[in-house]
Design an enzyme around this catalytic site. Structure first.
Site, PDB file in Angstrom:
ATOM      1  CG  ASP A 240      -0.003   0.370   2.658  1.00 32.52           C
ATOM      2  OD1 ASP A 240       0.576  -0.506   3.123  1.00 32.52           O
ATOM      3  OD2 ASP A 240      -0.159   1.498   2.841  1.00 32.52           O
ATOM      4  CB  CYS A 278      -2.588   5.239 -19.556  1.00 34.64           C
ATOM      5  SG  CYS A 278      -3.961   4.959 -18.192  1.00 34.64           S
TER       6      CYS A 278
END
Lengths: 346, 346
Positions: A240, A278
């Site tokens: 994370d 992307c």
């Protein structure tokens, strides 16, 4: 895991976190939610998933890290940690038992034990004492957690956290002690606390192989896009980091072609998408010039579009690695990543 | 019309403005876009629609209002208005001709003429001089606009603006002069400048009937949800206001049951949707308690969810009125709205 500190991943709707970013799990912060709105309130409202409208998995940290980084007047003793709220100065006590209860009330899918995140640098003696406290706290947390509800474990897993500073044998000792808890997964904590990056990797390299490869191994609080494959190469399954979302808001965008510092004047009339490789909403619909304009004008939409892209980029890296592993091509993937010049601010 | 000052309606993605709010047209500010990123830049990037990825209509104001409200050192003379940028102090001149050129460069669908927005209160003499200047400027703007390209008008309409302070005969005189321009639509400006609400309505009541009912009549800068039907009842077709989006960010939410001041403690554990009668993303998925939490935690997601709802509420009111008009039930609709107790902050 995108970080959703206060029951929201900043600047993104849960809908987009699901459909555009496709994150299978997010992290929320026990310390913040304990203080506001309070775990009792969240529980009354049906738990964190319902509260924030997030149907997928949620991991909550124990709150220990935020006690150490955000609150004043903290006082650690065997029982737990006393601290003053950074919001209003109210004094509270977190114990290994109470933070389990708070996380159960929140309805987390993965709970973390209360640990002491050893500061950097720390002497061997200091790191040893701190690590031993973390082990005793983990044992207490598991006794409390398993006591009344042995069936709970398959629904809401509790992960212990390996500490030990930058000392290899302490890391090993800690891992060995925690293995006795036979938990559903294990975390490696106390990294990203100011140590040089090679030290972080060395500690993971030392620790991860001691933890069961059949269970999730989670390194807390890392890392840069280029570092993710390095951790995975060392056996890590979960990470994370606030970096993708926080850097997004500060105008630092991660792309397949390296970092884009969007305020740079070279983007003033750049009609190209942020990252031509992307496929996110931001890259499909807006130019670098528009993103730069929004950033300079301090528009909220900048944070929204930038966060969506950066999180997608991180999750895309994880998906690429998963795919490479499944087809037996991870070594080649890693080699490719390592061949790209180091990312540096422009 | 939602207000998209700096080429973005604050805190909402164009996608949601289309699908969730379903706004047919938005407003952008010429003054802001002239200063940053510059109309030349926007033009090079394909115009405002492409720049901000908004496929539907855009109306741009002339910039006059912002010159009067935001910039220092402004100096009005027959030629135009000199002013200093609120961003960096650079001096600029707006003329009736130059603001048409700026708006053509931006690619607006509806352009507004440069006007002088008369301050409140203004003596009869002051309001008369100001109104006459606005009329002369409108004539110059139209000469410039129609000169080289007579065919332009069907693609990019230019609207003049009725001024005249709070003086009925000045409003009438202004409207009559502007009618000679035979434009595609007409605006009523100089309202919402501090005057009592009954005065605003009185001026609209005086002016609107003089403007062709077959053409759009636009009142600039209004109003509250309850006021929208009052303007429509007086013949108004278009309005713009920052209130739904600005109030949203400040925690003031408009619902079918009146205003909700979301920080109020009575919403702390309120599991109900913000507006049970609303079908927007916010009301479908989140509780008042969650919205209150996000507001108190100063989370960006609050601005996002609140903006989406407030704009949807405004556009829903417009759609309800359009439907009532089409089926001949507008008088009944208006009666119903007037029967609801006045909105007041809680």
């Amino acid at each position: 895991m995108p970080v959703g500190t206060q029951a929201t991943v900043k600047a993104i709707m849960p809908r987009d976190l699901e459909t555009e970013v496709d994150a299978p799990i997010i992290l929320a912060n026990t310390y913040h939610l304990f203080l506001r709105p309070g775990h009792d309130t969240v529980e009354k409202l049906g738990g964190l998933h319902k509260f924030m409208n997030w149907p997928r998995a949620i991991l909550t940290d124990s709150g220990g890290f935020q006690v150490f980084s955000l609150s004043d007047l903290r006082k650690i003793h065997e029982e737990g940690v006393e601290f003053a709220s950074h919001l209003n100065g109210d004094r509270h006590l977190f114990t290994p038992e109470s933070t389990v209860d708070v996380q159960l009330a929140l309805g987390s899918d993965i709970l973390m034990v209360l640990d002491e995140c050893t500061e950097y640098p720390a002497t061997y003696e200091r790191a040893r004492e701190s690590m031993e406290l973390t082990v005793r706290w983990a044992q207490r947390a598991f006794s409390h957690y398993r006591g009344p509800r042995a069936d709970r474990e398959e629904q809401q897993a509790l992960f212990p956290i390996v500490q030990g500073g930058m000392h290899r044998d302490l890391r090993r000792g800690c891992a060995e002690s925690l293995l006795e808890l036979n938990s559903y997964g294990y975390a490696i904590g106390g990294l990203s606390v100011g140590e040089p990056r090679p030290d972080s990797l060395a500690m993971v390299e030392e620790t991860a192989p001691l933890l069961p490869s059949t269970k999730p191994r989670y390194v807390m609080g890392v890392g840069l896009p280029k570092e993710l494959p390095e951790y995975v190469a060392r056996g890590v399954d979960m990470m994370d980091c606030v970096m993708p979302s926080r850097n997004a808001r500060n105008g630092c965008l991660f792309t397949s072609q390296g970092r884009v510092i969007i305020k740079n004047s070279k983007y003033k009339e750049d009609a190209a998408p942020l990252d031509p490789a992307c496929d996110c909403y931001t890259c499909r619909n807006f130019s670098r010039a528009y993103l730069r304009h929004l950033f300079l004008a301090q528009e909220i939409l900048f944070s929204m579009l930038a966060t969506l892209h950066n999180l997608r980029h991180y999750l895309d890296i994880m998906r690429q690695m998963r795919k490479a592993i499944l087809v037996g091509q991870f070594p080649q993937y890693l080699q490719g990543v390592r061949a790209i010049p180091a990312e540096a601010p422009e």
